[in-house]
Scaffold this active site. Structure first.
Site, PDB file in Angstrom:
ATOM      1  N   ARG A  34       5.455 -38.190  30.863  1.00 22.87           N
ATOM      2  CA  ARG A  34       5.722 -38.020  29.423  1.00 22.87           C
ATOM      3  C   ARG A  34       6.732 -39.039  28.888  1.00 22.87           C
ATOM      4  NH1 ARG A  34       6.883 -32.046  27.860  1.00 22.87           N
ATOM      5  NH2 ARG A  34       6.533 -32.983  25.836  1.00 22.87           N
ATOM      6  N   CYS A  35       7.326 -39.829  29.773  1.00 22.92           N
ATOM      7  CA  CYS A  35       8.366 -40.790  29.378  1.00 22.92           C
ATOM      8  C   CYS A  35       7.760 -42.180  29.182  1.00 22.92           C
ATOM      9  CB  CYS A  35       9.442 -40.820  30.467  1.00 22.92           C
ATOM     10  SG  CYS A  35      10.638 -42.146  30.271  1.00 22.92           S
ATOM     11  N   SER A  36       7.958 -42.752  28.006  1.00 21.15           N
ATOM     12  CA  SER A  36       7.378 -44.072  27.704  1.00 21.15           C
ATOM     13  C   SER A  36       7.964 -45.163  28.597  1.00 21.15           C
ATOM     14  CB  SER A  36       7.575 -44.425  26.232  1.00 21.15           C
ATOM     15  OG  SER A  36       8.954 -44.521  25.935  1.00 21.15           O
TER      16      SER A  36
END
Length: 143
Positions: A34-36
């Site tokens: 979920r972390c760019s």
């Protein structure tokens, strides 16, 4: 002649990044999908044809001993590994500088969301992908 030779050189250099059975360990990325920044770091490793193992650390959190190994590889104090904006940071009073590394790591094992991401390990060294290109220093074969 020259064109063919250049092609061979390029493919040989590319192969250096690949894991050869028994010769090189795979790199590891502690990843949160979920972390760019985590996704961008994975893409960067892919772009450089680096062979790596993905650990979704929220689903399979590192043990306390694994976290100690990561800290050693990062050459960081435990506070530099923490996401200070997380609720669990404040709820567990982790800003208290009287806490020992072991006490902090016990909280981190129970709350892996506290781990800064992404972390890439390669051959005993580690880096946090903030910004993503900062992990490339772990791969001297990339020029």
């Amino acid at each position: 002649g020259k064109q063919l030779m250049l092609g061979r050189l390029t493919s040989r250099r590319r192969r250096v990044n690949r894991t050869v059975k028994g010769q090189r360990h795979k790199a590891t990325i502690y990843h949160n999908p979920r972390c760019s920044k985590s996704r961008a770091t994975m893409q960067l490793l892919d772009d450089h044809k680096i062979d790596f193992k993905v650990v979704n650390y929220l689903e399979t959190p590192p043990t306390k001993n694994e976290l100690k190994e990561i800290l050693k590889a990062l050459e960081y104090p435990v506070q530099n590994l923490l996401r200070k904006s997380e609720t669990a940071y404040k709820d567990n009073n982790l800003e208290d500088d009287q806490l020992t590394e072991d006490q902090v790591l016990d909280v981190v094992v129970a709350n892996p969301i506290l781990i800064e991401r992404p972390i890439v390990l390669n051959e005993g060294k580690a880096a946090i992908g903030r910004p993503p290109f900062s992990v490339l220093k772990l791969f001297p074969q990339i020029d």
